[in-house]
Enzyme design. Structure first.
Site, short mmCIF file in Angstrom:
data_model
loop_
_atom_site.label_atom_id
_atom_site.label_comp_id
_atom_site.label_asym_id
_atom_site.label_seq_id
_atom_site.Cartn_x
_atom_site.Cartn_y
_atom_site.Cartn_z
N LYS A 1 5.81 -0.18 7.78
CA LYS A 1 5.69 1.48 7.27
C LYS A 1 6.55 2.21 7.73
O LYS A 1 7.52 2.25 8.18
CB LYS A 1 4.60 1.57 8.10
CG LYS A 1 3.10 0.83 7.71
CD LYS A 1 1.92 1.38 8.73
CE LYS A 1 1.50 2.93 8.61
NZ LYS A 1 0.20 3.56 9.31
N ASP B 1 -10.10 6.62 12.03
CA ASP B 1 -9.84 6.48 10.37
C ASP B 1 -10.61 4.57 10.10
O ASP B 1 -9.80 4.58 9.28
CB ASP B 1 -8.57 6.47 10.24
CG ASP B 1 -8.80 6.83 8.43
OD1 ASP B 1 -9.73 7.38 7.96
OD2 ASP B 1 -7.55 7.13 7.67
N ALA C 1 1.33 -1.32 0.10
CA ALA C 1 0.12 0.32 -0.28
C ALA C 1 0.67 1.09 0.23
O ALA C 1 1.88 1.39 0.70
CB ALA C 1 -0.84 0.24 1.31
N ALA C 2 0.36 2.29 -0.89
CA ALA C 2 0.89 3.49 -0.60
C ALA C 2 0.45 4.31 -0.64
O ALA C 2 -1.33 4.56 -0.82
CB ALA C 2 1.94 3.73 -1.96
N ALA C 3 1.04 5.40 0.98
CA ALA C 3 0.05 6.56 0.58
C ALA C 3 0.08 7.93 0.80
O ALA C 3 1.67 8.03 0.43
CB ALA C 3 -1.20 6.34 2.37
N SER C 4 -0.16 9.21 1.34
CA SER C 4 0.48 10.09 1.08
C SER C 4 0.93 10.42 1.90
O SER C 4 2.21 11.50 1.85
CB SER C 4 -1.10 11.66 1.27
OG SER C 4 -1.16 11.51 2.20
N LEU C 5 1.35 8.99 3.33
CA LEU C 5 2.03 9.87 3.83
C LEU C 5 3.24 8.83 4.11
O LEU C 5 4.79 9.16 4.83
CB LEU C 5 1.46 10.19 5.27
CG LEU C 5 0.40 10.84 5.61
CD1 LEU C 5 0.15 11.22 7.10
CD2 LEU C 5 1.60 12.61 5.11
N GLY C 6 3.00 7.92 3.89
CA GLY C 6 3.89 6.27 4.19
C GLY C 6 3.69 5.31 3.12
O GLY C 6 2.59 5.55 2.38
#
Length: 569
Positions: A157, A292, A129-134
């Site tokens: 992470k 969340d 998984a790739a998100a905006s913070l990590g």
């Protein structure tokens, strides 16, 4: 890490976007209605708002960082933002292109103080998984570490390189925009934006501190230790730093994957009910909650797939496994009591009680006039109370639109304020409702609320005698003081000193008075302007003076009243 020039460009881009659309809103929503062109402003409003939301969507995806989270937050503010904006931003996902692995490797090795191939027996270069913070990668612990913790499959992470500087720039820009908007009275009357941004900042900074997230996970695990329905991954503290978090791999069936649940013999409607109850317990019971709970952060783990395989006798055949504890909320005792009263009012379809609970929670300022809101809530319960999601979908959309037109302005006109962490409560409940409706279109939130509210009422019944005693003392005090109050009132009536306060009427009179002054200014402008044009050929000096002088009443006619909508400079 972004250099100074890149950071300045990012900061200016955010401010430029905000200034353009703040100016546009000011022109259409404040200026045009004051010069008799409210109809013109209203005709293109829906298209204009949709275009703004679309452009912010593009900006958020392009910039990443906190902008995606800002968009997600705005999409949940159905109370203060029009549907053209919230619906457009609802699809904004926290998914961005992955950081190239060499940069991730360099950051992880610097944090852990050793090469990855020495720390881990295996490390997948492709992120799960790739998100905006990590972003997250699967890995296997080295033998010695696995022997200590009792498992070897982990998820690591790793923070995006340079994200701290990006977050700092984004927060600085948001604080600047909040400062601009807080000077506009129509905004400041509804929400304290600087406090709102500060709360958002604290949440965001906590989210990029993985030591804080690890501590949150352990606290959450302690809270739910007695709940057989809920599970939490284990933290590998020896391989965790502020920017790297290593935890047991608990990947299982995604909570909204209905087909996979059914294939595993799990009833999605049972998962919906259990998930709602688990979230209610966090929000209204323990007061420490996952803020969340979107589908990517909740797995359904069959008992056979749980660590140790199989389940104890009497244990549930599956568990809800929560992950990602970067965004957690806390509800103070006083606020939790208010939320419980609010929940009980909802369960009993009590519109007046609901408004009173909203006031007690601190969402409405004490000065708010709530008669119309109480009427709206009573009608809402009378018409839609008890309906499930499927039934609500069958309701004629025109009926929702008429209800929104009738009472939407009432809600948006009220002076709201947001207690600490209340935004996270709203976010958690909104995501919970979305997950439950995806699992079971027939899911009825009332069925989930009523048993829990009934339990709260029974728990609070132990204080009933004390509450009744307090009320009796209060009533006795009122009764003892009543003769003196009646006598004082009679005296004031005889002397003509009784005044009746009508806030709504006072506001209307004030608006009429301002309108009258602007009309006088408009007439004066017309007289000076026409006079100047007529006099100009014969006497250039006097004609020019009259034309220049006409600008003053013109400015007053256009902008009088706007200053009254602004806060202090």
């Amino acid at each position: 890490m972004p250099d100074a020039g890149t950071s300045r460009a990012r900061y200016r881009r955010i401010l430029r976007f905000a200034s353009i659309y703040i100016a546009q809103a000011w022109w259409y929503e404040l200026v045009l209605p004051r010069i008799g062109l409210a109809g013109l402003a209203a005709r293109g409003r829906a298209r204009r708002l949709t275009r703004i939301a679309q452009r912010f969507h593009v900006l958020a995806v392009d910039l990443g960082g906190l902008m995606i989270k800002v968009g997600q937050f705005l999409s949940s503010r159905l109370d203060i933002l029009p549907p053209e904006i919230t619906s457009e931003l609802a699809g904004l996902q926290d998914e961005v292109p992955a950081v190239p692995f060499p940069a991730i490797r360099a950051l992880a090795e610097a944090e852990l103080g050793a090469p990855l191939d020495r720390v881990f027996a295996w490390f997948d270069e492709v992120p799960v998984a790739a998100a905006s913070l990590g972003q997250a990668h699967r890995a296997r612990l080295a033998e010695e570490d696995a022997a200590v913790v009792g498992f070897d499959a982990v998820v690591v992470k790793v923070q995006r390189p340079g994200i701290q500087a990006i977050v700092d720039v984004d927060l600085a820009a948001l604080r600047r925009v909040a400062g601009w908007l807080s000077r506009v009275r129509i905004v400041s009357d509804h929400v304290n934006l600087p406090i709102l941004v500060q709360e958002f900042a604290e949440t965001s900074l906590a989210e990029i501190d993985y030591l804080q997230e690890a501590a949150n996970a352990e606290r959450f695990a302690d809270d739910v230790a007695d709940d057989a329905r809920v599970d939490v991954p284990d933290i590998v503290w020896e391989r965790t730093t502020r920017r790297v978090l290593t935890l047991s791999d608990v990947t299982a069936i995604k909570v909204n994957d209905v087909e996979a649940l059914r294939a595993a013999g799990i009833d999605p409607s049972a998962v919906a009910a259990a998930f709602a109850q688990a979230m209610f317990e966090q929000l209204f019971g323990r007061g420490f909650f996952h803020a969340d709970p979107h589908p990517g952060n909740i797995f359904v783990t069959p008992a056979a797939a749980a660590p140790g395989g199989g389940a104890d006798a009497g244990a549930p055949p599956w568990r809800l496994t929560f992950i990602d504890f970067g965004m957690m909320g806390q509800v103070p005792d006083g606020l939790r009591d208010g939320l419980r009263r609010l929940l009980i009012a909802v369960a009993s379809r009590d519109g007046t009680g609901l408004v009173a609970a909203i006031r007690d929670v601190g969402v409405l300022l004490p000065s708010a006039e709530t008669t119309e809101l109480e009427r709206a809530m009573t009608q809402l319960f009378a018409r839609f109370g008890g309906m499930g999601f499927a039934q609500l979908r069958d309701v004629d959309p025109n009926e929702f639109r008429q209800f929104g037109e009738q009472f939407g302005e009432v809600v948006r006109s009220l002076p709201f304020q947001l207690p600490e962490n209340f935004l996270l409560v709203i976010r958690a409940m909104s995501l919970t409702s979305g997950v439950c409706s995806a699992l079971d279109p027939e899911f009825n939130i009332w069925d989930a609320v009523e048993p829990y509210a009934g339990r709260l009422m029974r728990e609070q019944s132990g204080n009933l005698v004390q509450d009744l005693a307090q009320r009796a003392v209060s009533i006795a005090g009122l009764a003892l003081g009543m003769p003196q109050r009646v006598d004082a009132l009679a005296t004031r009536v005889e002397e003509g000193r009784v005044a009746v306060t009508t806030p709504a009427l006072d506001r209307r009179l004030a608006r009429l008075e301002r309108t009258g002054r602007r009309i006088v200014s408009a007439v004066l402008f017309a007289a000076l302007f026409v006079g100047g044009i007529l006099v100009l050929p014969a006497n250039g000096v006097i004609g020019t003076v009259l034309l220049i002088a006409s600008a003053l009443p013109l400015l007053h006619a256009l902008f009088a009243g706007i200053a009254g909508r602004r806060g202090p400079g």
